[in-house]
Design a protein around this motif. Structure first.
Motif, PDB file in Angstrom:
ATOM      1  N   TYR A  24       0.835  -1.189   0.000  1.00  0.00           N
ATOM      2  CA  TYR A  24       0.000   0.000   0.000  1.00  0.00           C
ATOM      3  C   TYR A  24       0.876   1.248   0.000  1.00  0.00           C
ATOM      4  O   TYR A  24       2.084   1.177   0.263  1.00  0.00           O
ATOM      5  CB  TYR A  24      -0.956   0.022   1.200  1.00  0.00           C
ATOM      6  CG  TYR A  24      -0.291   0.197   2.548  1.00  0.00           C
ATOM      7  CD1 TYR A  24      -0.141   1.465   3.112  1.00  0.00           C
ATOM      8  CD2 TYR A  24       0.169  -0.893   3.276  1.00  0.00           C
ATOM      9  CE1 TYR A  24       0.461   1.634   4.357  1.00  0.00           C
ATOM     10  CE2 TYR A  24       0.767  -0.737   4.504  1.00  0.00           C
ATOM     11  CZ  TYR A  24       0.908   0.528   5.051  1.00  0.00           C
ATOM     12  OH  TYR A  24       1.507   0.690   6.275  1.00  0.00           O
ATOM     13  N   THR A  25       0.253   2.379  -0.296  1.00  0.00           N
ATOM     14  CA  THR A  25       0.936   3.669  -0.281  1.00  0.00           C
ATOM     15  C   THR A  25       0.007   4.697   0.350  1.00  0.00           C
ATOM     16  O   THR A  25      -1.184   4.744   0.034  1.00  0.00           O
ATOM     17  CB  THR A  25       1.285   4.130  -1.711  1.00  0.00           C
ATOM     18  OG1 THR A  25       2.118   3.147  -2.333  1.00  0.00           O
ATOM     19  CG2 THR A  25       2.018   5.470  -1.693  1.00  0.00           C
ATOM     20  N   ILE A  26       0.543   5.514   1.249  1.00  0.00           N
ATOM     21  CA  ILE A  26      -0.195   6.636   1.815  1.00  0.00           C
ATOM     22  C   ILE A  26       0.648   7.890   1.623  1.00  0.00           C
ATOM     23  O   ILE A  26       1.879   7.833   1.686  1.00  0.00           O
ATOM     24  CB  ILE A  26      -0.526   6.430   3.308  1.00  0.00           C
ATOM     25  CG1 ILE A  26       0.740   6.086   4.103  1.00  0.00           C
ATOM     26  CG2 ILE A  26      -1.575   5.349   3.475  1.00  0.00           C
ATOM     27  CD1 ILE A  26       0.495   5.909   5.597  1.00  0.00           C
ATOM     28  N   MET A  27      -0.011   9.024   1.378  1.00  0.00           N
ATOM     29  CA  MET A  27       0.746  10.248   1.129  1.00  0.00           C
ATOM     30  C   MET A  27      -0.092  11.481   1.403  1.00  0.00           C
ATOM     31  O   MET A  27      -1.333  11.422   1.439  1.00  0.00           O
ATOM     32  CB  MET A  27       1.261  10.285  -0.308  1.00  0.00           C
ATOM     33  CG  MET A  27       0.175  10.352  -1.358  1.00  0.00           C
ATOM     34  SD  MET A  27       0.850  10.560  -3.033  1.00  0.00           S
ATOM     35  CE  MET A  27       1.667   8.992  -3.275  1.00  0.00           C
ATOM     36  N   ALA A  28       0.587  12.607   1.601  1.00  0.00           N
ATOM     37  CA  ALA A  28      -0.096  13.873   1.843  1.00  0.00           C
ATOM     38  C   ALA A  28       0.915  15.004   1.750  1.00  0.00           C
ATOM     39  O   ALA A  28       2.139  14.789   1.791  1.00  0.00           O
ATOM     40  CB  ALA A  28      -0.754  13.885   3.223  1.00  0.00           C
TER      41      ALA A  28
END
Length: 286
Positions: free
Chosen positions: A87-91
């Motif tokens: 998975y990938t999370i970003m902000a």
């Protein structure tokens, strides 16, 4: 049986911001005046000292007060990731201060132990994933793009700051059934004081190049189809081929071009056109 080179599989995405999104983009909160999920239905609610403000460089963004302000999104099974999942999370994040305590950009199931997210540690370092994955020192009064990528197949977790590798290590268990918070973390006082923009969750491991493209493209996300199978230049020994690819964010269909001439496929000449696909695979015969 014939033997042919697959010179190029070229995909042209048909983009729409008002149609069904790519299955790979699990959730996307632009945070430009509300907490609605533009990729699916993971809609959030503003809690406590959370509001929307206009930033000079990024426009409308989420502002959180470092006390109790956050966006809370109900638990959803498609945002649960085990230690073997990808998975990938970003902000984008803007820190007003580093008070010497933990601050949260985003966190899922923080109240349950089996959690994941992105934090600034108590000693002021960026941390992706969880536990002691401490990277470089965070800075205040500047917008920073931060992404955490877990590749379950490779057994790695990597944090990126402004598109560059900041920390790398192993995976973690994020199978908790708690809610997803933006700007805070459930059951602990890890609230961020600053601003947050463009929060995204993907159910696969983005490459560094893909992260950089998303970072620079803003609301368009990653607009291109990628990762064709078989790969460009692969030697195929069958009389048919099952082609697949990763769809571009918000892509609703793809034009497929296939042939033996790189130039013809690259130019999209009529005799290489194999149809428009709503799904991310195609079967072609030779």
């Amino acid at each position: 049986m014939c033997r042919k080179w697959v010179y190029l599989i070229s995909f042209v995405s048909v983009l729409s911001f008002f149609s069904s999104a790519s299955a790979d983009l699990i959730a996307y909160w632009p945070l430009n005046g509300d907490a609605m999920d533009m990729a699916d239905s993971h809609h959030g609610t503003l809690v406590g000292g959370a509001s929307f403000v206009v930033d000079a460089s990024r426009g409308m963004v989420l502002s959180v007060d470092g006390v109790n302000g956050h966006v809370e999104v109900p638990h959803s099974s498609d945002m649960v990731f085990s230690s073997t999942a990808s998975y990938t999370i970003m902000a984008w994040a803007y820190l007003e201060a580093l008070p010497g305590s933990w601050q949260t950009v985003m966190a899922k199931s923080r109240d349950q132990g089996t959690h994941y997210g992105i934090w600034i540690t108590d000693s002021g370092e960026w941390m992706g994933g969880g536990w002691e994955n401490r990277g470089s020192s965070a800075v205040t009064h500047a917008w920073v793009h931060i992404a955490y990528v877990q590749d379950g197949d490779a057994g790695t977790g990597v944090t990126y700051i402004n598109g560059a590798v900041d920390w790398s290590g192993g995976t973690r268990d994020g199978t908790g059934a708690g809610n997803f918070w933006i700007g805070g973390a459930a059951s602990v006082t890890e609230f961020l004081r600053g601003m947050i923009d463009e929060v995204r969750v993907y159910n696969h491991a983005l490459t560094q190049e893909e992260i950089q493209i998303v970072m620079l493209s803003g609301a368009e996300g990653y607009p291109y189809s990628s990762s064709p199978v078989p790969k460009d230049g692969a030697l195929h020994t069958e009389t048919w081929a099952s082609l697949s690819w990763r769809a571009g964010d918000f892509a609703v269909s793809h034009n497929v071009y296939f042939g033996e001439s790189f130039e013809d496929v690259n130019n999209g000449t009529a005799d290489t056109f194999r149809g428009n696909q709503s799904l991310a695979y195609f079967v072609v015969g030779f």
